[in-house]
Design a protein around this motif. Sequence first.
Motif, PDB file in Angstrom:
ATOM      1  N   GLN A 136      -5.802   4.749  -5.774  1.00  0.00           N
ATOM      2  CA  GLN A 136      -5.063   4.016  -5.339  1.00  0.00           C
ATOM      3  C   GLN A 136      -6.151   3.510  -3.784  1.00  0.00           C
ATOM      4  N   ARG A 137      -6.920   4.255  -3.391  1.00  0.00           N
ATOM      5  CA  ARG A 137      -7.920   3.890  -2.201  1.00  0.00           C
ATOM      6  C   ARG A 137      -8.828   2.841  -2.822  1.00  0.00           C
ATOM      7  N   LEU A 178      -6.614  -0.477  -3.137  1.00  0.00           N
ATOM      8  CA  LEU A 178      -6.208  -0.845  -1.663  1.00  0.00           C
ATOM      9  C   LEU A 178      -7.691  -1.626  -0.904  1.00  0.00           C
ATOM     10  N   ARG A 189       0.787  -1.370  -0.003  1.00  0.00           N
ATOM     11  CA  ARG A 189       0.111   0.069  -0.047  1.00  0.00           C
ATOM     12  C   ARG A 189       0.791   1.316   0.088  1.00  0.00           C
ATOM     13  N   ASP A 241      -7.453  -1.226   6.418  1.00  0.00           N
ATOM     14  CA  ASP A 241      -7.468   0.051   5.795  1.00  0.00           C
ATOM     15  C   ASP A 241      -6.216   0.989   6.387  1.00  0.00           C
ATOM     16  N   ASN A 252      -7.507  -5.493   0.239  1.00  0.00           N
ATOM     17  CA  ASN A 252      -8.016  -5.858   1.162  1.00  0.00           C
ATOM     18  C   ASN A 252      -9.211  -6.759   1.379  1.00  0.00           C
TER      19      ASN A 252
END
Length: 304
Positions: A184-185, A188, A163, A304, A192
Motif C-alpha cells: 500500500q505504501r 501510495l 489512501r 505522504d 502521489n
Amino acid sequence: MVVEPESTAVNGRKRAQRPQRSHREVADELRSRIRSGVLRPGERMPTQARLADEFGVERGAVRQALRILQSERLLTNVSKGSPATVAPNPADALIGPEAPPQPTTVALAPRISAAFAVEHVKIDALCLTSVSLTLAMGEPLREIHSGRTKPATVDVRVLMPSRHIDLAFPTPTSVDPSADRRLQRRWLAQRNAQGQVLRHNLMTLRATHGIDVRVSFRALPFTPPVKLYLLNGSEALFAYYTVQRHEREVDSENLETYDTVGTQSMLFAFERGAALRDTTFVEQSHLWFDALWETISSEMLLTD
C-alpha cells in the motif's frame, strides 16, 4: 468589405451559410481520401492552412483531425513543423471506429494530443494511478512549448482510490499484513508522485503561456476495476484492469502479489456521433464520472 462566398447574394437571394464542419468530419474526409488512394502512401499532406481553408474550419480543428489519423497510423510526422505524411502502408493502419483496441501506452498519447487541439480542453480520468495520463501528456506539452498549439483553457479532473481504504489490488497472494502495508505504501507513493508531476507540468503552462489551467483530484472509496478517460465531451476511452499474479520487489524483498499493469491495459475507444451505441456510451460515462465526483468521492491531498 470582403464578402464570404457562403453569404453572397444569388439572384437577389442570400445564399445559406455553410455549416461549420467538426474535426471528426475533416478526419473522415481525409481518411476516405487515403483509403481511396487520392492521397498516396508517402505523399505529403497539404499544409494545415490550406486544409483549414478548404474545409472552412479553424486550424485547431485541422490539427485535431490530423492527430486522430496519426493515432490510427494513417499519418506520420503530424507533430513536426512540416506537413504530415501519409503512412507508407495505410492499408495496414487502424481505421476509425472499426479499429481494434490497443494497449494504453500506444493508444492514449495520440488521443490526448488530439484533444489539445481545441480551444477549451477538458479531460476527466478514473484510474488506479495517473502514470499513463502523465506519460500521455508529454506530446501536447511539447506542442504547446514549441508554439504549435495553444489552448485557452485546460481543465483536468482525476479520480483515484483513497489512501484510507484496503486496496483490492495490488495485494499479497498470501495473508501477510506486513506485506500488505508495504504494498500500500508503494502504491501510495506512486499515486502521489505521478499526480504531483501531472499537476506541476500542467500548472506550469499558466506561467509560461498564460493558459488558464485547472487540475483537480478526488479520492474514491473503492479500487476501480476499470480505467476511463473522457476527452472534451466527445470521446470515451475504456480499459479493464486485468489482475494477474506478479512478483514485485518491495523494500528490497520479492513479494508474490495480485496486481495489474495498467499501461498495458487494452483501451477501447468510443466516439460521440460514430454510432448510437458509441454516443450513448460517451454520454453515460460522463454521467457516471460526474456522479462519482459529486457524491461519494472526497478531497485528495497528494502528500505522504
